[in-house]
Design a protein around this motif. Structure first.
Motif, PDB file in Angstrom:
ATOM      1  N   ASP A  36      -8.066  16.183 -16.244  1.00  0.00           N
ATOM      2  CA  ASP A  36      -8.825  17.102 -15.624  1.00  0.00           C
ATOM      3  C   ASP A  36      -8.112  17.462 -14.329  1.00  0.00           C
ATOM      4  O   ASP A  36      -8.463  18.376 -13.853  1.00  0.00           O
ATOM      5  CB  ASP A  36     -10.136  16.504 -15.209  1.00  0.00           C
ATOM      6  N   LEU A  37      -7.697  16.656 -13.574  1.00  0.00           N
ATOM      7  CA  LEU A  37      -7.117  16.802 -12.419  1.00  0.00           C
ATOM      8  C   LEU A  37      -5.953  18.144 -12.157  1.00  0.00           C
ATOM      9  O   LEU A  37      -5.815  18.764 -11.191  1.00  0.00           O
ATOM     10  CB  LEU A  37      -6.298  15.553 -11.674  1.00  0.00           C
ATOM     11  N   THR A  38      -5.429  18.448 -13.451  1.00  0.00           N
ATOM     12  CA  THR A  38      -4.365  19.547 -13.311  1.00  0.00           C
ATOM     13  C   THR A  38      -5.315  20.730 -13.100  1.00  0.00           C
ATOM     14  O   THR A  38      -4.654  21.511 -12.506  1.00  0.00           O
ATOM     15  CB  THR A  38      -3.699  19.713 -14.613  1.00  0.00           C
ATOM     16  N   ASP A  39      -6.629  20.899 -13.561  1.00  0.00           N
ATOM     17  CA  ASP A  39      -7.169  21.952 -13.166  1.00  0.00           C
ATOM     18  C   ASP A  39      -7.921  22.104 -11.867  1.00  0.00           C
ATOM     19  O   ASP A  39      -8.445  23.037 -11.436  1.00  0.00           O
ATOM     20  CB  ASP A  39      -8.310  22.206 -14.281  1.00  0.00           C
ATOM     21  N   LYS A  40      -7.918  21.043 -11.166  1.00  0.00           N
ATOM     22  CA  LYS A  40      -8.587  20.699  -9.891  1.00  0.00           C
ATOM     23  C   LYS A  40      -7.637  20.685  -8.604  1.00  0.00           C
ATOM     24  O   LYS A  40      -8.069  20.938  -7.510  1.00  0.00           O
ATOM     25  CB  LYS A  40      -9.228  19.539  -9.871  1.00  0.00           C
ATOM     26  N   GLU A  44      -8.212  23.872  -6.401  1.00  0.00           N
ATOM     27  CA  GLU A  44      -9.175  23.513  -5.677  1.00  0.00           C
ATOM     28  C   GLU A  44      -9.361  22.445  -4.360  1.00  0.00           C
ATOM     29  O   GLU A  44      -9.703  22.706  -3.237  1.00  0.00           O
ATOM     30  CB  GLU A  44     -10.423  23.263  -6.514  1.00  0.00           C
ATOM     31  N   LEU A  45      -8.582  21.577  -4.764  1.00  0.00           N
ATOM     32  CA  LEU A  45      -8.483  20.265  -3.796  1.00  0.00           C
ATOM     33  C   LEU A  45      -7.297  20.554  -2.772  1.00  0.00           C
ATOM     34  O   LEU A  45      -7.452  20.163  -1.654  1.00  0.00           O
ATOM     35  CB  LEU A  45      -8.090  18.994  -4.542  1.00  0.00           C
ATOM     36  N   GLY A  46      -6.293  21.447  -3.424  1.00  0.00           N
ATOM     37  CA  GLY A  46      -5.300  21.559  -2.275  1.00  0.00           C
ATOM     38  C   GLY A  46      -3.888  20.873  -2.769  1.00  0.00           C
ATOM     39  O   GLY A  46      -3.822  19.936  -2.843  1.00  0.00           O
ATOM     40  N   GLN A  47      -3.048  21.550  -3.115  1.00  0.00           N
ATOM     41  CA  GLN A  47      -1.687  21.083  -3.487  1.00  0.00           C
ATOM     42  C   GLN A  47      -1.322  20.009  -2.480  1.00  0.00           C
ATOM     43  O   GLN A  47      -0.999  18.899  -2.854  1.00  0.00           O
ATOM     44  CB  GLN A  47      -0.582  22.131  -3.613  1.00  0.00           C
ATOM     45  N   ARG A  48      -1.327  20.157  -1.232  1.00  0.00           N
ATOM     46  CA  ARG A  48      -0.653  19.206  -0.093  1.00  0.00           C
ATOM     47  C   ARG A  48      -1.780  17.828  -0.426  1.00  0.00           C
ATOM     48  O   ARG A  48      -1.144  16.889  -0.325  1.00  0.00           O
ATOM     49  CB  ARG A  48      -1.086  19.844   1.168  1.00  0.00           C
ATOM     50  N   VAL A  63      -3.121  16.649  -2.942  1.00  0.00           N
ATOM     51  CA  VAL A  63      -3.053  15.955  -4.291  1.00  0.00           C
ATOM     52  C   VAL A  63      -1.757  15.408  -4.010  1.00  0.00           C
ATOM     53  O   VAL A  63      -1.451  14.203  -4.731  1.00  0.00           O
ATOM     54  CB  VAL A  63      -3.184  17.045  -5.510  1.00  0.00           C
ATOM     55  N   ASP A  64      -0.795  16.177  -3.442  1.00  0.00           N
ATOM     56  CA  ASP A  64       0.747  15.354  -3.524  1.00  0.00           C
ATOM     57  C   ASP A  64       0.596  14.180  -2.559  1.00  0.00           C
ATOM     58  O   ASP A  64       1.281  13.068  -2.657  1.00  0.00           O
ATOM     59  CB  ASP A  64       1.502  16.570  -2.732  1.00  0.00           C
ATOM     60  N   ARG A  65       0.094  14.256  -1.568  1.00  0.00           N
ATOM     61  CA  ARG A  65      -0.231  13.040  -0.628  1.00  0.00           C
ATOM     62  C   ARG A  65      -0.985  11.805  -1.381  1.00  0.00           C
ATOM     63  O   ARG A  65      -0.708  10.694  -1.159  1.00  0.00           O
ATOM     64  CB  ARG A  65      -1.091  13.402   0.562  1.00  0.00           C
ATOM     65  N   GLN A  66      -1.882  12.166  -2.243  1.00  0.00           N
ATOM     66  CA  GLN A  66      -2.524  11.161  -3.155  1.00  0.00           C
ATOM     67  C   GLN A  66      -1.636  10.671  -4.230  1.00  0.00           C
ATOM     68  O   GLN A  66      -1.693   9.271  -4.335  1.00  0.00           O
ATOM     69  CB  GLN A  66      -3.796  11.739  -3.555  1.00  0.00           C
ATOM     70  N   ILE A  67      -0.798  11.309  -4.716  1.00  0.00           N
ATOM     71  CA  ILE A  67       0.259  10.875  -5.612  1.00  0.00           C
ATOM     72  C   ILE A  67       1.187   9.806  -4.735  1.00  0.00           C
ATOM     73  O   ILE A  67       1.529   8.877  -5.430  1.00  0.00           O
ATOM     74  CB  ILE A  67       1.014  12.187  -6.149  1.00  0.00           C
ATOM     75  N   GLU A  68       1.575  10.286  -3.573  1.00  0.00           N
ATOM     76  CA  GLU A  68       2.577   9.444  -2.744  1.00  0.00           C
ATOM     77  C   GLU A  68       1.725   8.113  -2.382  1.00  0.00           C
ATOM     78  O   GLU A  68       2.323   7.046  -2.528  1.00  0.00           O
ATOM     79  CB  GLU A  68       2.952  10.068  -1.411  1.00  0.00           C
ATOM     80  N   ARG A  69       0.467   8.241  -2.197  1.00  0.00           N
ATOM     81  CA  ARG A  69      -0.259   6.998  -1.556  1.00  0.00           C
ATOM     82  C   ARG A  69      -0.440   6.196  -2.817  1.00  0.00           C
ATOM     83  O   ARG A  69      -0.233   5.013  -2.508  1.00  0.00           O
ATOM     84  CB  ARG A  69      -1.695   7.562  -1.015  1.00  0.00           C
ATOM     85  N   LEU A  70      -0.755   6.446  -4.076  1.00  0.00           N
ATOM     86  CA  LEU A  70      -0.989   5.637  -5.122  1.00  0.00           C
ATOM     87  C   LEU A  70       0.377   5.064  -5.301  1.00  0.00           C
ATOM     88  O   LEU A  70       0.428   3.841  -5.478  1.00  0.00           O
ATOM     89  CB  LEU A  70      -1.412   6.442  -6.239  1.00  0.00           C
ATOM     90  N   GLN A  71       1.346   5.650  -5.280  1.00  0.00           N
ATOM     91  CA  GLN A  71       2.877   5.166  -5.806  1.00  0.00           C
ATOM     92  C   GLN A  71       3.158   4.132  -4.620  1.00  0.00           C
ATOM     93  O   GLN A  71       3.614   3.081  -4.985  1.00  0.00           O
ATOM     94  CB  GLN A  71       3.649   6.235  -5.725  1.00  0.00           C
ATOM     95  N   SER A  72       2.824   4.484  -3.561  1.00  0.00           N
ATOM     96  CA  SER A  72       3.140   3.538  -2.566  1.00  0.00           C
ATOM     97  C   SER A  72       2.433   2.301  -2.466  1.00  0.00           C
ATOM     98  O   SER A  72       2.726   1.047  -2.342  1.00  0.00           O
ATOM     99  CB  SER A  72       2.917   4.098  -0.895  1.00  0.00           C
ATOM    100  N   VAL A  73       0.898   2.435  -2.513  1.00  0.00           N
ATOM    101  CA  VAL A  73       0.077   1.377  -2.688  1.00  0.00           C
ATOM    102  C   VAL A  73       0.526   0.283  -3.964  1.00  0.00           C
ATOM    103  O   VAL A  73       0.685  -0.947  -3.673  1.00  0.00           O
ATOM    104  CB  VAL A  73      -1.361   1.544  -3.025  1.00  0.00           C
ATOM    105  N   VAL A  74       0.747   0.631  -4.957  1.00  0.00           N
ATOM    106  CA  VAL A  74       1.099   0.078  -6.294  1.00  0.00           C
ATOM    107  C   VAL A  74       2.503  -0.667  -5.973  1.00  0.00           C
ATOM    108  O   VAL A  74       2.559  -1.776  -6.138  1.00  0.00           O
ATOM    109  CB  VAL A  74       1.106   0.774  -7.385  1.00  0.00           C
TER     110      VAL A  74
END
Length: 161
Positions: free
Chosen positions: A32-36, A39-43, A45-56
């Motif tokens: 579902d996130l691909t459609d959002k 709405e959320l803003g590419q910047r 979402v990109d930061r959340q991708i980086e954050r998840l990767q970094s935390v793990v």
């Protein structure tokens, strides 16, 4: 003999300092996130991708877990606790400071262990009510989801919820 006494501790230190086979962590967007994203803003979402990767990555490295594994994660849903910049720009009535909502994230994927075994991963964490929302950042609950997923991976609880 004296030279060997000096070199042996250095050799042992080099072996101990050599990095173990590190794990590779990749994060993509799906579900579902691909459609959002717009709405959320590419910047954001990109930061959340980086954050998840970094935390793990940091948690697995710190705990020496899943050595030699490839961790492929897909961020399938993402809800902020406060409006993102894009949401505030699209809806001027939203306040980045005063507006709060139930946030969190859903993460799916797989782990391919060093011996080639594939293990599914699914983790989801959201606040259950506004009373549960703690903290003041836009992505507070999503960060909690990332931390708890990383903890589950380290402890061997790969599939949750």
């Amino acid at each position: 003999m004296r030279r060997f006494a000096f070199i042996a501790p250095l050799a042992l230190a080099a072996v101990l300092a050599a990095p173990a086979m590190a794990q590779q962590v990749t994060v993509t967007v799906g579900g579902d996130l691909t459609d959002k994203v717009e709405e959320l803003g590419q910047r954001d979402v990109d930061r959340q991708i980086e954050r998840l990767q970094s935390v793990v990555e940091r948690r697995l490295a710190r705990e020496n877990a899943l050595q030699g594994a490839t961790v492929n994660l897909v961020l399938t849903d993402l809800k902020p606790n406060r409006p993102t910049w894009q949401q505030a720009a699209d809806k001027p009535g939203l306040s980045i400071i005063d507006s709060i909502s139930i946030g969190g994230a859903t993460i799916e994927g797989e782990i391919v262990t060093a011996d080639g075994q594939t293990l599914p991963v699914r983790y989801s964490r959201y606040s259950s009510s506004l009373a549960d929302v703690q903290g003041y950042t836009t992505w507070q609950d999503a960060d909690r989801a990332y931390d708890r997923l990383a903890g589950n991976l380290v402890s061997g609880r790969l599939v949750s919820r």
